[in-house]
Design a protein around this motif. Sequence first.
Motif, short mmCIF file in Angstrom:
data_model
loop_
_atom_site.label_atom_id
_atom_site.label_comp_id
_atom_site.label_asym_id
_atom_site.label_seq_id
_atom_site.Cartn_x
_atom_site.Cartn_y
_atom_site.Cartn_z
N GLU A 217 0.72 -1.35 0.18
CA GLU A 217 0.03 0.03 0.04
C GLU A 217 0.94 1.17 0.01
OE1 GLU A 217 -2.31 -0.50 3.72
OE2 GLU A 217 -4.04 -1.33 2.42
N GLU A 218 2.34 1.19 0.29
CA GLU A 218 3.21 2.05 0.66
C GLU A 218 3.92 2.57 -0.68
OE1 GLU A 218 2.60 4.61 2.87
OE2 GLU A 218 1.27 3.41 4.11
N ILE A 219 5.08 2.01 -0.45
CA ILE A 219 6.27 2.34 -1.37
C ILE A 219 5.96 1.96 -2.81
CG2 ILE A 219 7.75 0.50 -0.70
CD1 ILE A 219 9.96 2.35 -1.04
N PHE B 22 9.50 13.50 -17.79
CA PHE B 22 9.76 12.80 -16.22
C PHE B 22 10.93 13.18 -15.69
CE2 PHE B 22 10.45 9.12 -13.58
CZ PHE B 22 9.58 9.19 -13.03
N GLY B 23 11.99 13.20 -16.33
CA GLY B 23 13.38 13.67 -15.60
C GLY B 23 13.27 14.96 -15.24
N ARG B 24 12.58 15.76 -15.63
CA ARG B 24 12.64 17.24 -15.27
C ARG B 24 11.71 17.21 -14.15
NH1 ARG B 24 12.03 18.60 -20.79
NH2 ARG B 24 9.64 18.53 -20.53
N LYS B 25 10.61 16.30 -13.80
CA LYS B 25 9.80 16.32 -12.69
C LYS B 25 10.72 15.84 -11.61
CE LYS B 25 5.06 16.35 -14.47
NZ LYS B 25 3.80 15.43 -14.31
N VAL B 26 11.56 14.67 -11.67
CA VAL B 26 12.13 14.11 -10.82
C VAL B 26 13.28 15.17 -10.46
CG1 VAL B 26 14.03 12.26 -10.36
CG2 VAL B 26 11.93 11.68 -11.65
N ARG B 27 13.84 16.08 -11.14
CA ARG B 27 14.84 16.92 -10.82
C ARG B 27 14.28 17.93 -9.65
NH1 ARG B 27 17.13 15.92 -15.90
NH2 ARG B 27 15.66 17.78 -16.61
N PHE B 28 12.97 18.15 -10.25
CA PHE B 28 12.29 19.19 -9.18
C PHE B 28 12.00 18.50 -7.78
CE2 PHE B 28 8.32 21.31 -7.73
CZ PHE B 28 8.67 22.53 -7.65
N VAL B 29 11.54 17.41 -7.80
CA VAL B 29 11.27 16.57 -6.67
C VAL B 29 12.56 16.75 -5.81
CG1 VAL B 29 11.02 14.21 -5.74
CG2 VAL B 29 9.57 15.05 -7.46
N VAL B 30 13.85 16.13 -6.14
CA VAL B 30 15.03 16.29 -5.39
C VAL B 30 15.19 17.68 -5.03
CG1 VAL B 30 17.52 16.05 -5.54
CG2 VAL B 30 16.00 14.37 -6.82
N ASN C 254 1.66 13.10 2.58
CA ASN C 254 3.05 12.39 1.83
C ASN C 254 4.13 13.53 1.92
OD1 ASN C 254 1.92 10.15 1.16
ND2 ASN C 254 0.84 10.94 -0.42
N TYR C 255 3.80 15.03 1.73
CA TYR C 255 4.96 15.80 1.65
C TYR C 255 5.59 15.72 3.04
CZ TYR C 255 7.14 20.51 1.93
OH TYR C 255 8.23 21.40 2.21
N CYS C 256 4.74 15.75 3.94
CA CYS C 256 5.37 15.84 5.41
C CYS C 256 6.20 14.45 5.80
CB CYS C 256 4.26 15.96 6.63
SG CYS C 256 3.36 17.43 6.38
N ASN C 257 5.78 13.53 5.19
CA ASN C 257 6.43 12.12 5.28
C ASN C 257 7.75 12.20 4.60
OD1 ASN C 257 4.76 10.54 6.80
ND2 ASN C 257 3.63 9.84 4.95
N SER C 258 7.97 12.70 3.43
CA SER C 258 8.87 12.97 2.74
C SER C 258 10.09 13.84 3.39
CB SER C 258 8.86 13.49 1.43
OG SER C 258 10.02 13.70 0.72
N VAL C 259 9.58 15.05 3.76
CA VAL C 259 10.60 15.70 4.48
C VAL C 259 10.99 15.25 5.94
CG1 VAL C 259 10.75 18.26 5.65
CG2 VAL C 259 9.54 17.79 3.55
N ILE D 59 11.84 10.01 -1.97
CA ILE D 59 11.57 10.55 -3.23
C ILE D 59 10.25 10.21 -4.06
CG2 ILE D 59 12.17 10.40 -5.67
CD1 ILE D 59 14.94 10.13 -4.92
N SER D 60 9.97 8.85 -3.37
CA SER D 60 8.44 8.55 -3.90
C SER D 60 7.33 9.39 -3.15
CB SER D 60 8.30 7.12 -3.69
OG SER D 60 8.25 6.70 -2.10
N TYR D 61 7.63 9.54 -1.81
CA TYR D 61 6.61 10.40 -1.16
C TYR D 61 6.43 11.71 -1.56
CZ TYR D 61 5.85 7.63 3.04
OH TYR D 61 5.33 6.42 4.07
#
Length: 673
Positions: A33-35, A54-62, A631-636, A611-613
């Motif tokens: 259910e999670e990762i 998708f790569g641009r999105k991932v860079r923005f995620v990082v 999910n944002y709070c989980n990531s941070v 990253i997935s969060y």
Amino acid sequence: ATANHNNISDVTSDNNLLQTAATKLSNRNCCGEEIGDRVEKAKQEALEIGSAAFGRKVRFVVLAILLSFALANSSTFLFLEFLFPISMPDENKIKHFDEFDDPYDDIKKDTIPFIQEWYRHNKEYEDNLLPPQDMSYNKPDSNHAAAACIGRQFSRIEEVVDSTSPAVVDMVLHSLGLATSVLARGHLANLLTEPQPMSELFAESARCVMSSPPMGHICLAAEKASSSGLFDLTQSNQQNVLAYFVNIYAVYEALTVAALYDMALLSELVANMKDLRVDREDYYTKTFSEETREFVTAKYRGVTRSFEILILILASESVAVNLKEAFQVNILEAVKLDAIIGHHANSRVGLALATSVSFEPVVEDHKLVWKLGKHWVDAYIAWNLSFIVGGMIPLQKVFNLFIPSVSCAASQSGGDDFIAPRIISLALDLMHLFRGSTDKTSPAIDAAMQLDLEEFFLSERDIDGDVLDRFDIVEGMGISNLNHTILPNHNPNEVEEMLYTLCDEKCHDGSWKATDSAPQANLDDSDFQVYVGIILWGTVLLAGMGLELLVWSLVLTKNGWSEKQELQWRLAQFVFPLFAATTLGLAIEKNFVALPFLVLGLWKFGMPETISYMYVALYDHTQSKGARFTNYCNSVGTAVHHSAATIPIVMFLVGVIPYDRHIIDPILILLIQ
């Protein structure tokens, strides 16, 4: 038949339901259910929008993770530090007193390399640190002129100031920070109640100074360079200044003699010197040039440490600390300053003095005995007098050399008893600070004298002017010292060994000059350990995030989240406590193998949890705003947790944090959890 048909239909329906449930359960066990769900959503979007987008999105995620991480850490610090103190500190564990580190390592680093370079640059000093000695003054009549010169100087002083003044003595006591000291006032009772004649004290000092050939020849050299000497006693303002110095001389002698046998007074003087340190250093900062400020600050700290050593030695009747080293460094500080000014003759004598101190003192019946010999003590007093007159420090410090307890040590005990009264008198002189009318609590003295003293001490701040005005006098005094001092003429091997031993390989970092301009060159050893720890901390964080990115890209470019990844994810969670315990144990032993265990344990072998969060928080529009914020709070929170857990480990490794049960205990709670 109908019944059988219905039963068959029911069975078929039940089988279909069971198969559907089994498939759902299998899928749930596979992808979780999670990762797994988060990774699969990202993979689906990657297929829909293409790899570039998708790569641009991932860079923005990082980038979002890093920025949120920095903001969260800063906010947490501000919240805990200023808004919500979780617990009050234990007042009993806070040092409510002034404390400073042993200054000698820093003094060595600042002094020894300079002297080594100066000594090696002047090749003639290596052949003859001291020139061949003129032994003619050992003949019975050879010292008559020198002795007469000293007699004239003391007679000049006594003609102007023949007795002390209780009001001025009280001012001196106030300037020493001892105005309220019952012990000090008790030992100065006679001086504080009525004027005391100075003839006997002057006669004793004159007799002892006359027995020192170097001092006699210094007197002749000073008279030759300036007929009026250091003071023009025809001027009333100079007479007032001299009167104050005579009272200083009387107070120093009384307190020095008393402190040699009164341990309570000696302890109070040590405590007073430590209490005054911050105030005196603040005065130096506001008053003196950088070079002089550094010297007097180091001198104050060094003598404070020597003062502490003295009382420990006298109380325990053993020399458990290196007083020889402290005394050598004290001399070499002045040698460096003399060399900078250009008084090279006097610098050579100082270097010979430091090299001649080759053994420690002993304690006999609670008396510090240092068998340096009469010639050494005579040479030291003459050398120090020339250094003080050189102009880099206030002139009133001359008078502590002439008090009988110091100047008579050579003639009365062969120099054996010299060191203790010298440390005490020097400490008193460093404690002294005349503030004049700016100090509203100071006792009243004659208005004309106070004005003259304020002008004099103000003029003493003009170090450069004093150096120029007195240069010829001091140069003559230094040359006289060089020619009339009886000390071993140490060869280069002895001098170099002494300097190298003092350094103890701590004051030569072997760095290029270019690297000394780097910011970290200004860090001391403890701060540099913290600096290394911060570098390791950042390295671990980037390695962990990089490992997540690597696994994230591998999973998405292949078959997505499968049973294999699910098994790896569960295995990573399962071994985390074991890896954490291994990391902790290795870090305590300062074994850097702890770092890979730390990265693999905290970041679960690179499983893209953080990253997935953040990805689904930013781009999964099928979720509610509340779910995305969660999910944002989980990531941070995961990023902040990993960074916080990394700090004690890297600080253990570099030695910033000691092994302590109070630091280990919270980590053990997490392992149990």
